[in-house]
Design a protein around this motif. Structure first.
Motif, PDB file in Angstrom:
ATOM      1  N   ALA A 340       0.785  -1.183  -0.162  1.00 53.51           N
ATOM      2  CA  ALA A 340       0.100  -0.197  -0.070  1.00 53.51           C
ATOM      3  C   ALA A 340       0.839   1.323  -0.119  1.00 53.51           C
ATOM      4  O   ALA A 340       0.257   2.334  -0.520  1.00 53.51           O
ATOM      5  CB  ALA A 340      -0.964   0.120   1.179  1.00 53.51           C
ATOM      6  N   SER A 341       2.281   1.225   0.482  1.00 52.44           N
ATOM      7  CA  SER A 341       2.943   2.340   0.562  1.00 52.44           C
ATOM      8  C   SER A 341       3.705   2.666  -0.971  1.00 52.44           C
ATOM      9  O   SER A 341       4.541   3.451  -0.974  1.00 52.44           O
ATOM     10  CB  SER A 341       4.139   2.179   1.793  1.00 52.44           C
ATOM     11  N   HIS A 342       3.367   1.579  -1.790  1.00 50.49           N
ATOM     12  CA  HIS A 342       4.363   1.888  -2.889  1.00 50.49           C
ATOM     13  C   HIS A 342       3.952   3.073  -3.733  1.00 50.49           C
ATOM     14  O   HIS A 342       2.976   3.620  -3.907  1.00 50.49           O
ATOM     15  CB  HIS A 342       3.927   0.714  -4.081  1.00 50.49           C
ATOM     16  N   GLY A 343       4.843   3.654  -4.524  1.00 51.56           N
ATOM     17  CA  GLY A 343       4.886   5.083  -4.966  1.00 51.56           C
ATOM     18  C   GLY A 343       3.640   5.047  -6.076  1.00 51.56           C
ATOM     19  O   GLY A 343       3.195   5.848  -6.437  1.00 51.56           O
ATOM     20  N   ALA A 344       3.520   3.815  -6.852  1.00 46.72           N
ATOM     21  CA  ALA A 344       2.578   3.916  -8.092  1.00 46.72           C
ATOM     22  C   ALA A 344       1.222   3.503  -7.481  1.00 46.72           C
ATOM     23  O   ALA A 344      -0.004   3.856  -8.144  1.00 46.72           O
ATOM     24  CB  ALA A 344       2.899   2.515  -8.726  1.00 46.72           C
ATOM     25  N   LEU A 345       1.031   3.497  -6.158  1.00 50.68           N
ATOM     26  CA  LEU A 345      -0.321   3.349  -5.459  1.00 50.68           C
ATOM     27  C   LEU A 345      -0.700   4.793  -4.731  1.00 50.68           C
ATOM     28  O   LEU A 345      -1.577   4.545  -3.934  1.00 50.68           O
ATOM     29  CB  LEU A 345      -0.446   2.258  -4.763  1.00 50.68           C
ATOM     30  N   ARG A 346      -0.050   5.793  -4.819  1.00 49.81           N
ATOM     31  CA  ARG A 346      -0.292   6.884  -4.108  1.00 49.81           C
ATOM     32  C   ARG A 346      -1.789   7.518  -4.626  1.00 49.81           C
ATOM     33  O   ARG A 346      -1.879   7.645  -5.870  1.00 49.81           O
ATOM     34  CB  ARG A 346       0.718   7.899  -4.324  1.00 49.81           C
ATOM     35  N   LEU A 347      -2.501   8.005  -3.786  1.00 44.41           N
ATOM     36  CA  LEU A 347      -3.954   8.486  -4.063  1.00 44.41           C
ATOM     37  C   LEU A 347      -3.768   9.880  -5.038  1.00 44.41           C
ATOM     38  O   LEU A 347      -4.557  10.151  -5.953  1.00 44.41           O
ATOM     39  CB  LEU A 347      -4.795   8.819  -2.887  1.00 44.41           C
ATOM     40  N   GLU A 348      -2.945  10.708  -4.241  1.00 46.36           N
ATOM     41  CA  GLU A 348      -2.967  12.036  -5.022  1.00 46.36           C
ATOM     42  C   GLU A 348      -2.813  12.210  -6.393  1.00 46.36           C
ATOM     43  O   GLU A 348      -3.646  12.845  -7.112  1.00 46.36           O
ATOM     44  CB  GLU A 348      -1.710  12.777  -4.251  1.00 46.36           C
ATOM     45  N   PRO A 349      -1.788  11.475  -7.205  1.00 48.85           N
ATOM     46  CA  PRO A 349      -1.887  11.870  -8.456  1.00 48.85           C
ATOM     47  C   PRO A 349      -2.909  10.766  -9.316  1.00 48.85           C
ATOM     48  O   PRO A 349      -3.245  11.186 -10.194  1.00 48.85           O
ATOM     49  CB  PRO A 349      -0.183  10.991  -8.853  1.00 48.85           C
ATOM     50  N   ALA A 350      -3.339  10.020  -8.519  1.00 48.22           N
ATOM     51  CA  ALA A 350      -4.417   9.116  -9.226  1.00 48.22           C
ATOM     52  C   ALA A 350      -5.840   9.926  -9.061  1.00 48.22           C
ATOM     53  O   ALA A 350      -6.544   9.878  -9.929  1.00 48.22           O
ATOM     54  CB  ALA A 350      -4.671   7.898  -8.501  1.00 48.22           C
ATOM     55  N   ALA A 351      -5.967  10.621  -7.900  1.00 42.73           N
ATOM     56  CA  ALA A 351      -7.116  11.447  -7.689  1.00 42.73           C
ATOM     57  C   ALA A 351      -6.878  12.762  -8.822  1.00 42.73           C
ATOM     58  O   ALA A 351      -8.043  13.099  -9.440  1.00 42.73           O
ATOM     59  CB  ALA A 351      -7.248  12.010  -6.517  1.00 42.73           C
ATOM     60  N   GLU A 352      -5.839  13.274  -8.835  1.00 38.07           N
ATOM     61  CA  GLU A 352      -5.722  14.454  -9.974  1.00 38.07           C
ATOM     62  C   GLU A 352      -6.097  14.146 -11.291  1.00 38.07           C
ATOM     63  O   GLU A 352      -6.645  14.562 -12.163  1.00 38.07           O
ATOM     64  CB  GLU A 352      -4.150  14.937 -10.012  1.00 38.07           C
ATOM     65  N   ALA A 353      -5.617  12.682 -11.923  1.00 34.81           N
ATOM     66  CA  ALA A 353      -5.819  12.307 -13.182  1.00 34.81           C
ATOM     67  C   ALA A 353      -7.221  12.026 -13.271  1.00 34.81           C
ATOM     68  O   ALA A 353      -7.739  12.344 -14.400  1.00 34.81           O
ATOM     69  CB  ALA A 353      -5.012  11.017 -13.352  1.00 34.81           C
ATOM     70  N   TYR A 354      -7.872  11.666 -12.175  1.00 34.57           N
ATOM     71  CA  TYR A 354      -9.417  11.485 -12.301  1.00 34.57           C
ATOM     72  C   TYR A 354     -10.008  12.478 -12.333  1.00 34.57           C
ATOM     73  O   TYR A 354     -11.064  12.774 -13.358  1.00 34.57           O
ATOM     74  CB  TYR A 354      -9.978  10.369 -11.068  1.00 34.57           C
ATOM     75  N   ALA A 355      -9.562  13.787 -11.575  1.00 26.80           N
ATOM     76  CA  ALA A 355     -10.467  14.850 -11.708  1.00 26.80           C
ATOM     77  C   ALA A 355     -10.182  15.579 -12.853  1.00 26.80           C
ATOM     78  O   ALA A 355     -11.383  15.972 -13.703  1.00 26.80           O
ATOM     79  CB  ALA A 355     -10.077  15.724 -10.612  1.00 26.80           C
TER      80      ALA A 355
END
Length: 366
Positions: A340-355
């Protein structure tokens, strides 16, 4: 696949102790077909689906998340190597598709300079999971002499690198995610491709789906597979403890607070796996769009957070003996939290891409 999972579980304690997978586990994973899963059929590979590799890796993860992590990465790196020029692919798979490929792609490191008919590559790369048992490497390095320093990926035989034993983490201990050093080596053009091509996927109309998919469409869910299996097994181990009577004849599961924690954790684990299976199906058969990619990135980051929350709750609820550092629940807990701590699974960039995908396409999910 069951044999790989059983072997991984049997050897997990030795793998934890030695901080590397046993030869028996590596052989079982190889026989299960992970390395060949995404290899082009013309080289004897399967050109398989993301749903298949997710389910298989999660199954191995029930026995040992470290084994599942290496297995799913060996599969994923075969998918990337399939985007190399034809001659480079032949060097890797000319004698068969069951070639284990380790990689260090993010962040790029080292340097690459243009020379006649190739590149002069050198440097040091961290976190190369599975390198101890790999036969080839994919290494990402910036072009030293180009404006903006664009990044390229290079395929290098494993024997050309020196491995430094630097991985001693609490979780995923047996992945051998060590540091590799490559002295100045000429890599031919046939074994190099821009990193942007690997991330974008093969846009050719006749490319198999597993090669056409961009990296972010399926990468997150493959990272999550070991955690999904480990969380499933953690729940089984915890349930065994909760159903065992303590002194006085009272079982932990007879307490209302324990029942509530069980309900929450079981639901979160099941929901996370369902969401990841849906993401895998989307990667396999849905339209390849920016919106679909953003939804899958979002769902992978949230799913792994649910898995970590669920397992951490079980761990904190269990008794002192259940939390023993040498115990099975402790291993699954530390493995899930490490994934869960892996950089590829960080919420912030994923949330930005989704928005941003919603703004670009006017609203709803893929």
């Amino acid at each position: 696949m069951r044999r790989a999972a059983d072997t991984a579980r049997r050897d997990a304690r030795a793998a934890q102790r030695d901080r590397r997978l046993t030869d028996g586990t590596v052989a079982a994973v190889a026989n299960a077909g992970f390395a060949r899963h995404f290899v082009p059929r013309r080289w004897g590979g399967d050109e398989g689906t993301f749903a298949e590799v997710f389910r298989a890796a999660a199954g191995v993860g029930e026995g040992c998340a470290s084994a599942a992590w290496c297995a799913v990465l060996w599969a994923a790196h075969g998918r990337f190597a399939a985007l190399l020029p034809e001659e480079g692919q032949k060097e890797i798979w000319g004698e068969g598709p069951d070639v284990r490929i380790a990689a260090a792609l993010m962040p790029p490191s080292g340097s690459a300079s243009r020379v006649s008919r190739g590149w002069l590559l050198q440097g040091e790369w961290d976190l190369t999971s599975g390198v101890d048992h790999a036969q080839w490497m994919l290494l990402a390095a910036p072009e030293a002499d180009e404006p903006g320093r664009p990044v390229r990926v290079f395929a290098v035989p494993r024997r050309r690198v020196t491995v430094h034993d630097t991985w001693n983490a609490t979780g995923l201990r047996a992945t051998g995610s060590n540091t590799v050093v490559l002295d100045a080596t000429v890599v031919p053009d046939s074994r190099s491709v821009p990193l942007a091509v690997l991330l974008a996927g093969d846009g050719g109309g006749d490319a198999p789906r597993c090669h056409a998919a961009p990296a972010h469409l399926a990468g997150g869910l493959m990272f999550c597979a070991p955690a999904a299996g480990a969380a499933r097994r953690a729940l089984t181990v915890w349930n065994r403890w909760a159903r065992t009577a303590a002194p006085g004849g009272v079982r932990p599961l007879d307490r209302a607070s324990v029942q509530e924690r069980l309900a929450r954790s079981a639901a979160e684990i099941e929901a996370a796996e369902l969401m990841l299976c849906t993401a895998a199906d989307r990667a396999d058969v849905g339209a390849i769009t920016e919106a679909a990619t953003a939804v899958n990135r979002r769902d992978a980051t949230l799913a792994v957070d649910w898995l970590a929350t669920a397992v951490d709750r079980l761990f904190r609820t269990g008794g002192a003996h259940l939390r023993d550092a040498e115990g099975e629940l402790h291993r699954h807990w530390s493995d899930v939290l490490t994934v869960a701590s892996h950089g590829a699974l960080r919420l912030e960039p994923a949330a930005e891409a989704y928005a941003r995908s919603l703004e670009a396409h006017g609203g709803g999910d893929a």
